[in-house]
Design a protein around this motif. Structure first.
Motif, mmCIF file in Angstrom:
data_model
loop_
_atom_site.group_PDB
_atom_site.id
_atom_site.type_symbol
_atom_site.label_atom_id
_atom_site.label_comp_id
_atom_site.label_asym_id
_atom_site.label_seq_id
_atom_site.Cartn_x
_atom_site.Cartn_y
_atom_site.Cartn_z
ATOM 1 N N HIS A 41 -0.296 3.008 6.094
ATOM 2 C CA HIS A 41 -0.861 2.274 7.221
ATOM 3 C C HIS A 41 -1.543 3.278 8.143
ATOM 4 O O HIS A 41 -0.925 4.240 8.598
ATOM 5 N N VAL A 42 -2.825 3.045 8.389
ATOM 6 C CA VAL A 42 -3.620 3.888 9.278
ATOM 7 C C VAL A 42 -3.762 3.166 10.609
ATOM 8 O O VAL A 42 -4.247 2.029 10.647
ATOM 9 N N VAL A 43 -3.347 3.809 11.695
ATOM 10 C CA VAL A 43 -3.557 3.247 13.030
ATOM 11 C C VAL A 43 -4.588 4.113 13.747
ATOM 12 O O VAL A 43 -4.395 5.310 13.928
ATOM 13 N N HIS A 44 -5.705 3.489 14.073
ATOM 14 C CA HIS A 44 -6.781 4.171 14.805
ATOM 15 C C HIS A 44 -6.418 4.122 16.284
ATOM 16 O O HIS A 44 -6.381 3.059 16.897
ATOM 17 N N VAL A 45 -6.148 5.293 16.860
ATOM 18 C CA VAL A 45 -5.731 5.385 18.254
ATOM 19 C C VAL A 45 -6.962 5.644 19.118
ATOM 20 O O VAL A 45 -7.631 6.672 18.973
ATOM 21 N N LEU A 46 -7.268 4.686 19.985
ATOM 22 C CA LEU A 46 -8.447 4.799 20.852
ATOM 23 C C LEU A 46 -8.166 5.733 22.021
ATOM 24 O O LEU A 46 -7.100 5.689 22.627
ATOM 25 N N GLY A 47 -9.157 6.541 22.343
ATOM 26 C CA GLY A 47 -9.037 7.520 23.412
ATOM 27 C C GLY A 47 -9.176 6.939 24.797
ATOM 28 O O GLY A 47 -9.585 5.791 24.992
ATOM 29 N N GLU A 55 -11.557 -1.586 29.466
ATOM 30 C CA GLU A 55 -10.933 -2.223 30.622
ATOM 31 C C GLU A 55 -11.934 -2.487 31.747
ATOM 32 O O GLU A 55 -11.802 -3.459 32.482
ATOM 33 N N ASP A 56 -12.944 -1.625 31.881
ATOM 34 C CA ASP A 56 -13.975 -1.802 32.910
ATOM 35 C C ASP A 56 -15.089 -2.743 32.468
ATOM 36 O O ASP A 56 -15.979 -3.069 33.262
ATOM 37 N N GLY A 57 -15.074 -3.150 31.192
ATOM 38 C CA GLY A 57 -16.096 -4.048 30.678
ATOM 39 C C GLY A 57 -17.440 -3.379 30.460
ATOM 40 O O GLY A 57 -18.471 -4.056 30.411
ATOM 41 N N ILE A 58 -17.455 -2.065 30.307
ATOM 42 C CA ILE A 58 -18.731 -1.357 30.121
ATOM 43 C C ILE A 58 -18.787 -0.637 28.776
ATOM 44 O O ILE A 58 -19.520 0.319 28.597
ATOM 45 N N VAL A 59 -18.032 -1.108 27.827
ATOM 46 C CA VAL A 59 -17.948 -0.463 26.520
ATOM 47 C C VAL A 59 -19.183 -0.774 25.674
ATOM 48 O O VAL A 59 -19.755 -1.860 25.772
ATOM 49 N N ASP A 60 -19.592 0.196 24.883
ATOM 50 C CA ASP A 60 -20.641 -0.018 23.893
ATOM 51 C C ASP A 60 -19.931 -0.497 22.624
ATOM 52 O O ASP A 60 -19.462 0.312 21.820
ATOM 53 N N GLU A 61 -19.833 -1.806 22.477
ATOM 54 C CA GLU A 61 -19.057 -2.395 21.391
ATOM 55 C C GLU A 61 -19.551 -1.981 20.018
ATOM 56 O O GLU A 61 -18.761 -1.780 19.107
ATOM 57 N N THR A 62 -20.872 -1.850 19.863
ATOM 58 C CA THR A 62 -21.398 -1.472 18.557
ATOM 59 C C THR A 62 -20.988 -0.043 18.183
ATOM 60 O O THR A 62 -20.683 0.240 17.028
ATOM 61 N N GLU A 63 -20.949 0.853 19.173
ATOM 62 C CA GLU A 63 -20.542 2.232 18.899
ATOM 63 C C GLU A 63 -19.059 2.306 18.540
ATOM 64 O O GLU A 63 -18.672 2.989 17.594
ATOM 65 N N VAL A 64 -18.224 1.597 19.287
ATOM 66 C CA VAL A 64 -16.788 1.577 19.002
ATOM 67 C C VAL A 64 -16.540 0.963 17.630
ATOM 68 O O VAL A 64 -15.747 1.490 16.835
ATOM 69 N N ALA A 65 -17.232 -0.120 17.323
ATOM 70 C CA ALA A 65 -17.078 -0.771 16.022
ATOM 71 C C ALA A 65 -17.541 0.146 14.890
ATOM 72 O O ALA A 65 -16.894 0.223 13.840
ATOM 73 N N ARG A 123 -2.368 17.603 13.504
ATOM 74 C CA ARG A 123 -2.176 18.562 14.593
ATOM 75 C C ARG A 123 -3.549 19.166 14.823
ATOM 76 O O ARG A 123 -4.066 19.873 13.969
ATOM 77 N N GLU A 124 -4.116 18.856 15.959
ATOM 78 C CA GLU A 124 -5.507 19.190 16.207
ATOM 79 C C GLU A 124 -5.669 20.259 17.275
ATOM 80 O O GLU A 124 -4.894 20.320 18.217
ATOM 81 N N PRO A 125 -6.706 21.056 17.145
ATOM 82 C CA PRO A 125 -7.022 21.996 18.218
ATOM 83 C C PRO A 125 -7.560 21.230 19.421
ATOM 84 O O PRO A 125 -8.124 20.150 19.270
ATOM 85 N N LEU A 126 -7.365 21.766 20.593
ATOM 86 C CA LEU A 126 -7.879 21.126 21.798
ATOM 87 C C LEU A 126 -9.327 21.551 22.018
ATOM 88 O O LEU A 126 -9.606 22.527 22.695
ATOM 89 N N SER A 127 -10.247 20.825 21.407
ATOM 90 C CA SER A 127 -11.661 21.191 21.510
ATOM 91 C C SER A 127 -12.352 20.496 22.673
ATOM 92 O O SER A 127 -13.442 20.874 23.054
ATOM 93 N N GLY A 128 -11.715 19.444 23.178
ATOM 94 C CA GLY A 128 -12.329 18.702 24.270
ATOM 95 C C GLY A 128 -13.227 17.573 23.805
ATOM 96 O O GLY A 128 -13.789 16.848 24.607
ATOM 97 N N ASP A 129 -13.382 17.398 22.499
ATOM 98 C CA ASP A 129 -14.197 16.311 21.973
ATOM 99 C C ASP A 129 -13.520 14.993 22.334
ATOM 100 O O ASP A 129 -12.341 14.791 22.044
ATOM 101 N N PRO A 130 -14.250 14.059 22.980
ATOM 102 C CA PRO A 130 -13.614 12.805 23.400
ATOM 103 C C PRO A 130 -13.079 11.965 22.252
ATOM 104 O O PRO A 130 -12.220 11.128 22.449
ATOM 105 N N GLY A 131 -13.564 12.167 21.032
ATOM 106 C CA GLY A 131 -13.062 11.409 19.886
ATOM 107 C C GLY A 131 -11.741 11.909 19.367
ATOM 108 O O GLY A 131 -11.091 11.268 18.559
ATOM 109 N N GLU A 132 -11.304 13.088 19.829
ATOM 110 C CA GLU A 132 -10.060 13.681 19.354
ATOM 111 C C GLU A 132 -8.917 13.320 20.301
ATOM 112 O O GLU A 132 -8.628 14.015 21.262
ATOM 113 N N VAL A 133 -8.270 12.233 20.004
ATOM 114 C CA VAL A 133 -7.258 11.642 20.864
ATOM 115 C C VAL A 133 -5.874 12.220 20.602
ATOM 116 O O VAL A 133 -5.035 12.288 21.482
ATOM 117 N N LEU A 134 -5.641 12.671 19.394
ATOM 118 C CA LEU A 134 -4.288 12.978 18.957
ATOM 119 C C LEU A 134 -3.897 14.439 19.113
ATOM 120 O O LEU A 134 -2.844 14.852 18.641
#
Length: 152
Positions: A41-47, A55-65, A123-134
């Motif tokens: 089971h893969v759980v995609h954890v959103l950043g 939550e602010d209603g300003i998401v780019d839904e196509t990019e997230v999808a 176990r990820e390096p802390l690169s600061g990339d916003p896609g790297e949540v874990l």
């Protein structure tokens, strides 16, 4: 001498984000699942940035999808290569309303909800990339999981 009981694994949980380390973690999870005739089971954890935008209603839904679809397709390809079944879900890794909600707690909560037998966490390096949540979640999961954990 204590008798060793064999490990029984039916479900391997692997949290993922948009990192290369997550792809490696899925491969390790699939290999373990293949060895034990288990499911992945893969759980995609959103950043935090994505959750805040939702939550602010300003998401780019196509990019997230598109990001989610790419992650799912990669996981499906890896699972197929190992001949294992795969299921997926998406979880918010952060919350502006719940202080104790963070990627590590989300992984453990998901493991409990799904009754996972084994966890594989990148176990990820802390690169600061916003896609790297874990990046910081692996240590938390290693400390508090009740299941066996492989950190890769």
């Amino acid at each position: 001498m204590t008798e060793r009981r064999p490990l029984s694994v039916d479900l391997v949980l692997v949290p993922v984000d948009a990192s290369e380390e997550s792809t490696e973690a899925v491969a390790h999870a699939a290999a373990i699942a293949a060895e034990y005739d288990a499911t992945v089971h893969v759980v995609h954890v959103l950043g935090e940035d994505v959750v805040q935008a939702i939550e602010d209603g300003i998401v780019d839904e196509t990019e997230v999808a598109a990001d989610g679809q790419a992650i799912t397709e990669t996981a499906e390809r890896i699972a197929d290569d190992y001949g294992v079944s795969l299921s997926t879900s998406v979880a918010y890794g952060f919350s502006t309303k719940m202080k104790l909600r963070h990627p590590g707690s989300v992984v453990l909560d998901t493991a409990e909800e799904l009754d996972a037998d084994f966890l594989v966490v990148p176990r990820e390096p802390l690169s600061g990339d916003p896609g790297e949540v874990l990046a910081k979640a692996a240590e938390y999961v290693l400390l508090y999981a009740s299941q066996p954990v492989l950190s890769v």
